[in-house]
Design a protein around this motif. Sequence first.
Motif, PDB file in Angstrom:
ATOM      1  N   ALA A 137       0.855  -1.197   0.000  1.00  0.00           N
ATOM      2  CA  ALA A 137       0.000   0.000   0.000  1.00  0.00           C
ATOM      3  C   ALA A 137       0.884   1.238   0.000  1.00  0.00           C
ATOM      4  CB  ALA A 137      -0.916  -0.004   1.228  1.00  0.00           C
ATOM      5  N   ALA A 138       0.914   1.926  -1.141  1.00  0.00           N
ATOM      6  CA  ALA A 138       1.827   3.062  -1.294  1.00  0.00           C
ATOM      7  C   ALA A 138       1.168   4.399  -0.996  1.00  0.00           C
ATOM      8  CB  ALA A 138       2.404   3.076  -2.717  1.00  0.00           C
ATOM      9  N   ASP A 139      -0.134   4.414  -0.751  1.00  0.00           N
ATOM     10  CA  ASP A 139      -0.827   5.665  -0.460  1.00  0.00           C
ATOM     11  C   ASP A 139      -2.058   5.346   0.387  1.00  0.00           C
ATOM     12  OD1 ASP A 139      -3.165   5.059  -2.199  1.00  0.00           O
ATOM     13  OD2 ASP A 139      -1.687   5.273  -3.812  1.00  0.00           O
ATOM     14  N   PRO A 140      -2.732   6.370   0.928  1.00  0.00           N
ATOM     15  CA  PRO A 140      -3.885   6.117   1.806  1.00  0.00           C
ATOM     16  C   PRO A 140      -4.992   5.321   1.135  1.00  0.00           C
ATOM     17  CG  PRO A 140      -3.104   8.354   2.109  1.00  0.00           C
ATOM     18  CD  PRO A 140      -2.322   7.795   0.947  1.00  0.00           C
ATOM     19  N   VAL A 141      -5.245   5.560  -0.171  1.00  0.00           N
ATOM     20  CA  VAL A 141      -6.309   4.826  -0.850  1.00  0.00           C
ATOM     21  C   VAL A 141      -5.952   3.342  -0.929  1.00  0.00           C
ATOM     22  CG1 VAL A 141      -7.566   4.528  -3.001  1.00  0.00           C
ATOM     23  CG2 VAL A 141      -7.082   6.829  -2.149  1.00  0.00           C
ATOM     24  N   ALA A 142      -4.734   3.051  -1.332  1.00  0.00           N
ATOM     25  CA  ALA A 142      -4.308   1.647  -1.426  1.00  0.00           C
ATOM     26  C   ALA A 142      -4.295   0.986  -0.051  1.00  0.00           C
ATOM     27  CB  ALA A 142      -2.918   1.578  -2.055  1.00  0.00           C
ATOM     28  N   LEU A 143      -3.966   1.761   0.975  1.00  0.00           N
ATOM     29  CA  LEU A 143      -3.963   1.205   2.324  1.00  0.00           C
ATOM     30  C   LEU A 143      -5.376   0.757   2.730  1.00  0.00           C
ATOM     31  CD1 LEU A 143      -2.441   0.575   4.926  1.00  0.00           C
ATOM     32  CD2 LEU A 143      -2.868   2.928   5.679  1.00  0.00           C
ATOM     33  N   ARG A 144      -6.368   1.521   2.327  1.00  0.00           N
ATOM     34  CA  ARG A 144      -7.745   1.146   2.663  1.00  0.00           C
ATOM     35  C   ARG A 144      -8.142  -0.149   1.960  1.00  0.00           C
ATOM     36  NH1 ARG A 144      -6.838   5.752   4.064  1.00  0.00           N
ATOM     37  NH2 ARG A 144      -8.165   7.153   5.294  1.00  0.00           N
ATOM     38  N   VAL A 145      -7.758  -0.269   0.691  1.00  0.00           N
ATOM     39  CA  VAL A 145      -8.094  -1.487  -0.044  1.00  0.00           C
ATOM     40  C   VAL A 145      -7.408  -2.697   0.598  1.00  0.00           C
ATOM     41  CG1 VAL A 145      -7.914  -2.665  -2.268  1.00  0.00           C
ATOM     42  CG2 VAL A 145      -8.438  -0.208  -2.187  1.00  0.00           C
ATOM     43  N   SER A 146      -6.125  -2.546   0.910  1.00  0.00           N
ATOM     44  CA  SER A 146      -5.400  -3.658   1.530  1.00  0.00           C
ATOM     45  C   SER A 146      -5.966  -3.991   2.909  1.00  0.00           C
ATOM     46  CB  SER A 146      -3.911  -3.306   1.647  1.00  0.00           C
ATOM     47  OG  SER A 146      -3.351  -3.092   0.370  1.00  0.00           O
ATOM     48  N   TYR A 147      -6.346  -2.947   3.644  1.00  0.00           N
ATOM     49  CA  TYR A 147      -6.927  -3.158   4.973  1.00  0.00           C
ATOM     50  C   TYR A 147      -8.214  -3.973   4.864  1.00  0.00           C
ATOM     51  CZ  TYR A 147      -9.290  -2.161   9.383  1.00  0.00           C
ATOM     52  OH  TYR A 147      -9.965  -2.278  10.570  1.00  0.00           O
ATOM     53  N   ARG A 148      -9.090  -3.600   3.924  1.00  0.00           N
ATOM     54  CA  ARG A 148     -10.343  -4.333   3.761  1.00  0.00           C
ATOM     55  C   ARG A 148     -10.085  -5.778   3.317  1.00  0.00           C
ATOM     56  NH1 ARG A 148     -15.136  -1.071   3.366  1.00  0.00           N
ATOM     57  NH2 ARG A 148     -14.850   0.489   4.999  1.00  0.00           N
ATOM     58  N   ARG A 149      -9.052  -5.975   2.515  1.00  0.00           N
ATOM     59  CA  ARG A 149      -8.735  -7.340   2.085  1.00  0.00           C
ATOM     60  C   ARG A 149      -8.327  -8.190   3.290  1.00  0.00           C
ATOM     61  NH1 ARG A 149      -4.497  -6.370  -0.982  1.00  0.00           N
ATOM     62  NH2 ARG A 149      -5.825  -5.600  -2.676  1.00  0.00           N
ATOM     63  N   CYS A 150      -7.536  -7.617   4.190  1.00  0.00           N
ATOM     64  CA  CYS A 150      -7.160  -8.331   5.411  1.00  0.00           C
ATOM     65  C   CYS A 150      -8.385  -8.549   6.314  1.00  0.00           C
ATOM     66  CB  CYS A 150      -6.091  -7.555   6.182  1.00  0.00           C
ATOM     67  SG  CYS A 150      -4.485  -7.470   5.362  1.00  0.00           S
ATOM     68  N   LEU A 151      -9.255  -7.530   6.335  1.00  0.00           N
ATOM     69  CA  LEU A 151     -10.456  -7.626   7.158  1.00  0.00           C
ATOM     70  C   LEU A 151     -11.357  -8.752   6.667  1.00  0.00           C
ATOM     71  CD1 LEU A 151     -11.520  -6.019   9.595  1.00  0.00           C
ATOM     72  CD2 LEU A 151     -12.938  -4.717   8.006  1.00  0.00           C
ATOM     73  N   LEU A 152     -11.355  -8.983   5.351  1.00  0.00           N
ATOM     74  CA  LEU A 152     -12.138 -10.085   4.780  1.00  0.00           C
ATOM     75  C   LEU A 152     -11.764 -11.414   5.429  1.00  0.00           C
ATOM     76  CD1 LEU A 152     -12.210  -9.551   0.908  1.00  0.00           C
ATOM     77  CD2 LEU A 152     -14.192 -10.013   2.367  1.00  0.00           C
ATOM     78  N   SER A 153     -10.467 -11.662   5.560  1.00  0.00           N
ATOM     79  CA  SER A 153     -10.037 -12.948   6.104  1.00  0.00           C
ATOM     80  C   SER A 153     -10.417 -13.071   7.574  1.00  0.00           C
ATOM     81  CB  SER A 153      -8.521 -13.118   5.932  1.00  0.00           C
ATOM     82  OG  SER A 153      -7.822 -12.149   6.690  1.00  0.00           O
ATOM     83  N   ILE A 154     -10.339 -11.959   8.320  1.00  0.00           N
ATOM     84  CA  ILE A 154     -10.746 -12.001   9.730  1.00  0.00           C
ATOM     85  C   ILE A 154     -12.236 -12.285   9.838  1.00  0.00           C
ATOM     86  CG2 ILE A 154     -10.992 -10.633  11.843  1.00  0.00           C
ATOM     87  CD1 ILE A 154      -8.465  -9.130  11.076  1.00  0.00           C
ATOM     88  N   ALA A 155     -13.020 -11.564   9.048  1.00  0.00           N
ATOM     89  CA  ALA A 155     -14.473 -11.746   9.103  1.00  0.00           C
ATOM     90  C   ALA A 155     -14.863 -13.161   8.697  1.00  0.00           C
ATOM     91  CB  ALA A 155     -15.162 -10.726   8.198  1.00  0.00           C
TER      92      ALA A 155
END
Length: 1000
Positions: A137-155
């Motif tokens: 994640a090189a910027d805030p927008v990409a960080l949000r996408v990566s964060y949600r992808r990680c959140l998917l696995s937790i959920a």
Amino acid sequence: MTSAPGRRSSTFTRLLRHGFTDPSAAERLLDSPELATVRNDPVLLDALGGTADPDLALHGLVRMLEAQDGATDRQELLDTVIAAKPLRDRLLGVLGASEALAEHLARHPHDWQALVTYEPRDLHPGVEEFERGLADAADPVALRVSYRRCLLSIAARDVCGTVDVSETAAELADLATATLRRALALAEADAPEDAALCRLAVIAMGKCGGHELNYVSDVDVIFVGEAAGDADEGQALRAATRLASHMMRICSETTVEGSIWPVDANLRPEGRNGPLVRTLASHLAYYQRWAKTWEFQALLKARPVAGDLALGEEYTGALRPLVWKAAERENFVADVQEMRRRVVANIPAAEVDRQLKLGPGGLRDVEFAVQLLQLVHGRADASLRSGTTLDALKALAAGGYVGRADAAQLDEAYRFLRTLEHRIQLHRLRRTHLVPEHEADLRRLGRSLGLRTDPVAELTREWRRHTSVVRRLHEKLFYRPLLDAVAALAPGEARLSAEAARERLVALGYADPAAALRHLEALASGVTRKAAIQRTLLPVLLGWFADSADPDAGLLNFRKVSDALGKTPWYLRLLRDEGAAAENLARVLSAGRLAPDLLMRAPEAVALLGDGDGGGLTPRSRASLEQEILAAVRRADNAVQGVTAARGVRRRELFRTAAADIVGSYGTESQPAEADQGALVDLVGGAVSDLTAATLAGTLRAVVREGWGDTLPTRFAVIGMGRFGGHELGYGSDADVLFVHEPREGVSEREASEAANKVVAEMRRLLQVPSADPPLLIDADLRPEGKSGPLVRTLGSYEAYYRRWALVWERHALLRAEPVAGDEELGRRFVELIDPLRYPSGGLDEDAVREIRRLKARMESERLPRGADPKLHAKLGPGGLSDVEWTVQLLQLRHAAQVPGLRTTRTREALAAAREAGLVPEEDAEILDEAWVLATRVRNAVMLVRGRAGDTFPTVPRELAAVGRYLGYGPGHAGEMLDDYRRTARRARGVVEELFYGGQ
């Protein structure tokens, strides 16, 4: 393409069966081109039906398929979903629980591949794994996408049950840690010159610090800064502040991909008015001089998570000793109490009942109680210093600071409430702690928790049950008066002021704290061994008294018992040494008037409360009771003394039964409340009936012995009728009986009749001698010809009467006839005589059925007290005892000749037999049984609470609350109790209308 009507009907039904609430829309989606290859695959439909919201899951799946790059990608996704159960469960589970994550998968159609990997239960990602997931994640927008992808696995792991709620919360905290680290790295990359000037440590607080984060929550932090190298401190702090501010914006600001979560630094010294970043020395100076109690409480969860971790460890290491001295602060307990009161007071009135976190019985109550006990006891016990609520609770129980049963109940309640909170937030990934109001939302939540029969009702019931447990235990732990003493500055200085003690007593629920203080002073003052033991016992007893509806009565009764037994060497030793004895006594003394009144007249019965593992409260058999009473009668000089001795046994045994009932209803720390309420009803009914039978046997022996010596001129038997014959007597029930005799050989019928009548008259007289004991009234009105007929008849007279004149109501009454005392052979022959009458081979004709219905209606209209609310009358009201019993008895009269199981005097046994024989549908039988058990418990509760019999709920608020407590309702839930009773009775009345009045 539109389905054919026949297939549509079949599919429509299947969809309903699989939990879809909008089958028409689901049919259209299944007929969409995206699902063409799998629309008839049962695997897909079964998997959708296993989700929290099948409609939502199907809609999300179609959107994902529509978003794929082409037919090949779409088919790959479908093939993988159908073939791989772990992926299928995870993907559809997320789609059915989270509208927000379904939206993410529609925007990022290839992120479903993050769910392909299946981790065994012991291989869950931590901070390092999440850091790898966010590394690109090189910027805030990409960080949000990566964060949600990680959140998917937790959920996915969460909704599929691969992890429990505590592991989910820890994973969320680890993901937050990785996100903070990545956000700080982005901030440092944007301002490398600032990064070179300072050391910046990010300290996680609150739920993130405690490894118990929600799906959507502010992430509380504190920043610590130091100069790097030769940099000026002021310059370094300004650089650190810019980095911290930038890091917060990266996480908090809204972009085209939404936001992650707000980073909140308001827990820092001076709050939002203080500098965002301070040096370690500045932090330390503030906490040493200015910090308030709540700020030390907040530091319980402080944990370095990002930036300069060595500096973070220095920070927590320097402040930790201050945290564990917080309990020595003046007014420590009062400060914590006041903070909790302020939190509750600030909840909008319309939200209080829906607040999972802040409302009474909510998550914050568990957290506050645990944190308070940590701060009080953690000074000397390092094992209590965890920042994680459930770990700390486990340590408190292991150390003996919280009862193990209390800890287990709090743990269970906290896990349930946190899981419910997670599911609520997961739906739209919004920060909320309110239970929704719409039925569709409640249904989805209930199904997500595995509640499938009636998700909305089951969810509401479980939620209320757990908040009630938390509320009760929070008050018990939080307001214990002993806490002030434990938290004193030094040993020997612990002494509550009178005002502080009154405040604690009021918090515990004492309505007259001044009187309570006088009782405490009388019990515990002085230097005697007795006073020392009382000082050990009282703090615990006060908590148990406070768990009742009338703590004042509990404490007053305890003082009376202690005054009566205080000089008895075994009394205080019993309470101190025998486990549950003290708690059992506290429950009994504060549950109402009957049990304490019985105990005051026989204080030595306290010993029953401490017999091993509660064995002393197990009711004795009829044979054992009869043997004791008959032995006492033999030792007596005359009939009056003999009956007095029998009444003494009855008093003690009534206390034993009442105590067992109360303890079973309230539960103890080591034994939860009796789950099977029917078992308690059967215990009381059987015990009181056996005791009444033994008392009558003893009275009969006393009368015969005094008037005739060893042998009465006629054989004589007592036949129990009504509730007595049915083994269903309550504490205040009369004993319905018939008397039967048969002249002995060589004795004239006149002589035998005179003797039998003298026996009956003398038994009634002796049992009605005025006494402080609960009365035992003999009622013979169910005899042939009622009040107009002779009190006692020969067996031949009964036979002649029943053969020629027996009315429907008399045959009906005989359904519960059972010998209870006197000549066993004569009793057996009486039963043989009446069996053909009460179990008629031809059943009942319609005229007899109409007569029974008419008699029931007449009885209810004549006997229902004027002004009473019929819907709350446990005996004669709709759905009450009379409704259930007459319904069961009508079935017995009709079918007992063909169904042997119906030949019983006991209502619940007969109802079970009718169900097994297919005469009553299983669901209807359960409804009738539940109503009968509840109505019986209401009558028992009224007698226990008021000391006199009653068929309806008390109107005095404290008495009503005491009945509620006996029935399992916590403080403030009397209205819910009445509503539940009405609902139970209403359902039972519906069954009665069908079975009793419907002509079946």
